[in-house]
Structures are given as C-alpha cells and as structure tokens.
Write an enzyme that holds these catalytic residues in place. Structure first.
Site, PDB file in Angstrom:
ATOM      1  N   LYS A  88       0.864  -1.123  -0.044  1.00 10.96           N
ATOM      2  CA  LYS A  88       0.075   0.195   0.021  1.00 10.96           C
ATOM      3  C   LYS A  88       0.717   1.431   0.045  1.00 10.96           C
ATOM      4  CE  LYS A  88      -3.945   1.643   2.208  1.00 10.96           C
ATOM      5  NZ  LYS A  88      -5.189   1.612   3.419  1.00 10.96           N
ATOM      6  N   SER A 163      -9.698   1.728   1.991  1.00 10.45           N
ATOM      7  CA  SER A 163      -8.896   2.559   1.465  1.00 10.45           C
ATOM      8  C   SER A 163      -7.860   1.472   0.678  1.00 10.45           C
ATOM      9  CB  SER A 163      -8.256   3.379   2.380  1.00 10.45           C
ATOM     10  OG  SER A 163      -7.482   2.653   3.318  1.00 10.45           O
ATOM     11  N   SER A 187     -10.664  -0.570   6.143  1.00 14.99           N
ATOM     12  CA  SER A 187     -10.071  -0.677   5.199  1.00 14.99           C
ATOM     13  C   SER A 187      -9.222  -1.797   4.607  1.00 14.99           C
ATOM     14  CB  SER A 187      -8.971   0.685   5.294  1.00 14.99           C
ATOM     15  OG  SER A 187      -9.633   1.929   5.247  1.00 14.99           O
TER      16      SER A 187
END
Length: 482
Positions: A88, A163, A187
């Site tokens: 990420k 996310s 997320s």
C-alpha cells in the site's frame, strides 16, 4: 510447472513457495507472470501508483539462485523468499515517494522503510509495485485526483472498496501474489469483501505501525492475500514487537497454526451469528450469502448460535466519528495544509469528524467505545467466534463520493460508511477479524463474511476462516485481458 501464464499469476504464495523449494518453479517465472498480467490488464483497473519491476527482477533472480543453493545444502530459506508483493502506498519505502494522494505531499520521499516493509524485505519478499488508495486512506472507495479511479476486476463499474482498494484489485486481477493493507474502519476488510480476497485486521499492536498515528487505537496495518493460508503467512512475518512502535507486542515470525483438515476442525466449534450487528440494513443478496455459509458450517458440525447485539448504525457512526474527530480528522487538516485542496469525500470526512468532536469530548468518546466493547463481549461470551457480513451492500460505484449519504434497505442513511459492518471491530480493536469470501452477488461482485475472535485470540479466527474457505465454492478469477 505447466500452468498458463494467467493461472501462474494467480498462484497462491504457499504453493509457490513449495514449488520454489522443489525447483519446479523459479521466482523469476512467477514475477514475470505477475508483471505480464499487470501489463495486460492494469490499464482498465488502475491499481498501482508505481511499479518497481527492474529492482524486483534483480531480487527474484537472487532468490532463484538462493533456492538452488538451498536445494544442495538443505538449509532453510526465508519465509517469503521470491514471493511478489505489492505494498500500500502509505507503507513507506526508503527513497520512494510517500504522498498518500495529497497534492501538498507531491514529491515527498520517505527516508526509511515502514516496519512492515522492513520485515517483508527481511523475509525475502519481492516488492514489485505500490497500490492505490483514496486521499489519506479516508474512504471506502479508491479514487483521487493524483491517481485516478481504481476499479473492481469483477465489475469495472464498481469500486474494489477502500482504502486498500488497489491491494484488493491487484490480488483479484492476478497482478500480485500478496499485498499489504491497513485498517481504521474496515480499510482492509471492505476491499477483501468486494474483491473475493482475504483481509486480516489483527489485534491492535500485533502488527507494528508508524508513529505518531500508529498510536491511534482504532487503526492497524495488516496483510491481504487470495487464501487464508497466504494471509496467515504474511501476518506471521509482519507481526511482533518492533522498536519503532511501542504499542507492538508478541513474538515475530511465529506461524499461525492452520488445521490439516479445515472442515473437520469445525466440528463442535461454537459460531455466533449476527447478520445485522443490531440494525445495519443488509442487502438481501448479502444476507443470503451469509446464511448459506451458516448452512455449510452446520453441515460440517459447527454449532451456530444466533447472537443479538443492541447496536444501531447511528450509535456506531456517532462513536467512530467522535473518535476520528479527536485524532484522524485533525491530522488530515494538518497534513493537507488547505482542506479545500482535498477530494470532496475527504472534506466531508473532516467536516463530519470535526462536528462530532465538538459535541463529544475525548473522555465521552472513550465511554462510547466502552459501551460497544461491553456489548460485544457479552454477546460473544458463549461462542468461540462471531460471523457477520463484511459489507451490507453488493457494490459501491467506482467513482462515487457519496456526499449525501446512501439509500439502504428502503431508507436514506446519512453516511455511506453505514454500507459496511466493519468499523465496530475497530472500536473493539483488540479483536482479531478476518474477511473471507462468502459468494457473489448478481452484479458479479463478491460478498464476504467477517470472522471475529475474542481479544488477542488469533488462532480460532484463522481456523474457522479456513473452514469457511474450504466449504464455499470459489468462482474462477476475473478473465479480463485473457
């Protein structure tokens, strides 16, 4: 190995490691399959902020040589040696940009690796790409002015969630083998649910974070994979005490035990069931998929116990936004420099958090947390784990902002986060939670269930999740550019 290149790109990490050790497969072959797949299909998905293919190939070549040496010497190899992995974007890579989608951070470069990146490198993982997020990872859709719209490989009109949307999309599309994620309100689990992958929210502190926001007791970094075993493998590498995070705890590198026969291991396990966690408005297709899991668990010998929770979605929203108004909202305002430069969903998040913090002090927000935690502990007193849906809806629009809330169950709800059943377990953040696939909706988008454990008790969550994975039929991965 005889798989086609697309089948190879979707090979799970545990099987790949076995093939590496027997010299049936080279880490270079797997990386080339993953990279080639991304080159063919990522233009329609947009899951990466950048790729590191040249560096990754050099690492894969070194890993291949290490396996040849190990085959001669019979010496053990690092647990992730040669496995392609996408991080990420918010997980710092030393010398690489760390922007989090914010215009004010454009060009900012990290001076050190994030703790989870450090551990992945030490374990031999090959970092070949970085995945998209919404701005400051504050939405359950994944789009931003900096990186554009990330789409769900199963249905390109839908979001992969957020996310960690880029991570989920890349895994489902066969563009990486493992991925890192993070979770402050779902997320990790939201995109796992929407992409047919597996996402783990560990107990707070089990996986080290990066200060100062690592001190936020709602949040945590974690692993995503295509299987429960892969996710357990990456969790074991990431977990444990780290000097950068004084909240981190427990041993590092200890494998999470999974049963040899995951279905047989379900016999006698007491599984609590809550389809709505109180009054969350769950779509009929999601409910049907969850109840199908229940039927399969009961046939395997698990004891399914209906569990009642007194929560309301209004209560959950008030509780989490009182918390966000004390920490995350002010941090976003500080980092952005000018709130008006942020995406509309980020501005809405900050406004909601500020408004709730003005009504609720930090001490009062702790009382709200404690009330939900007490309710969950009471509900789970007589069960080993709890299961519930991951997402209440079958999809969200890929480019949606949802500034006016969302229509659910025949009623309008003020915040679109009411479309997910994940944030209560950030309030109860000492509980381990795995999202695993439960089926698919008529729109082609997968559905998922969460397996929730008692505080700090990880093994039962993985054991039950492995059983669900073995029981629920899996559809072929999205064809896309084949």
């Amino acid at each position: 190995m005889t798989e086609s290149r697309d089948e190879l790109a979707h090979l799970d990490a545990v099987s790949a490691l076995r093939a590496f050790r027997s010299l049936e497969l080279s880490p270079v072959e797997l990386l080339d399959a993953v990279v080639g797949r991304a080159e063919r299909v990522n233009s329609g998905i947009n899951a990466f902020t950048e790729t590191l293919h040249e560096e990754a190939r050099a690492e894969a070549e070194r890993a291949a040589e290490a396996y040849v040496r190990a085959a001669r010497s019979q010496e053990p190899t690092p647990p992730l040696l040669g496995i392609p992995l996408a991080t990420k974007e918010k997980h710092n890579l030393a010398g690489r940009r760390i922007e989090q989608g914010l215009a004010t951070h454009a060009g900012r470069v990290a001076d050190a690796d994030h703790p989870v990146v450090e551990r992945i490198r030490q374990a031999g993982g090959v970092i070949h790409a970085r995945t998209t997020t919404p701005e400051f990872s504050c939405a359950t859709v994944t789009h931003s002015a900096m990186w554009g719209v990330t789409r769900n490989p199963w249905n390109l009109d839908a979001t992969p969630g957020g996310s960690s949307g880029g991570a989920g999309a890349a895994l489902a599309a066969g563009m990486t083998t493992l991925a890192t994620a993070s979770d402050i309100a779902g997320s990790t689990r939201v995109p796992a649910g929407f992409t047919g992958t597996v996402g783990y929210k560990a107990p707070y502190g089990r996986i080290p974070g990066l200060p100062p926001l690592g001190g936020d007791w709602y949040r945590g970094d974690g692993p995503m994979g295509r299987t429960v075993a892969d996710t357990a493998l990456l969790a074991s590498v990431m977990s444990g005490r780290h000097p950068a995070d004084h909240t981190s705890w427990g041993p590092q590198g200890v494998p999470i035990a999974l049963p040899e026969d995951p279905v047989a291991a379900l016999r006698g396990v007491r599984v609590g069931l809550s389809v709505r966690l109180g009054d969350f408005p769950v779509d009929p297709e999601v409910e049907a998929a969850t109840l199908d899991v229940v039927v399969r668990l009961e046939k395997a010998g698990a004891v399914v116990v209906p569990v009642e929770l007194p929560w309301t979605s209004d209560q959950v929203m008030r509780t989490i936004f009182a918390h966000f108004g004390q920490i995350l909202g002010p941090a976003m305002e500080q980092e952005s420099g000018d709130v008006e430069t942020l995406a509309p969903y980020a501005q809405r998040f900050i406004a909601d958090a500020r408004r709730q913090a003005e009504r609720t002090s930090l001490v009062e927000s702790l009382a709200l947390d404690a009330a939900m935690q007490r309710d969950l502990a009471t509900a789970m007193a007589d069960v080993d784990v709890l299961i519930c849906p991951t997402n209440a809806v079958t999809a969200l629009d890929a480019d949606g902002d949802y500034l006016d809330g969302i229509d659910l169950g025949g009623h309008h709800h003020g915040h679109y986060w009411e479309a997910h059943l994940t944030s209560p377990f950030n309030v109860a953040n000492r509980c381990p939670v795995l999202s695993v696939p439960s089926g698919a909706a008529g729109n082609g988008v997968p559905t998922g269930v969460q397996v929730v454990g008692h505080p700090f008790d990880e093994e039962p969550v993985f054991r039950v999740a492995a059983g669900i994975e073995a029981l629920v039929p899996r559809a072929p991965w999205p064809a896309l550019g084949r």
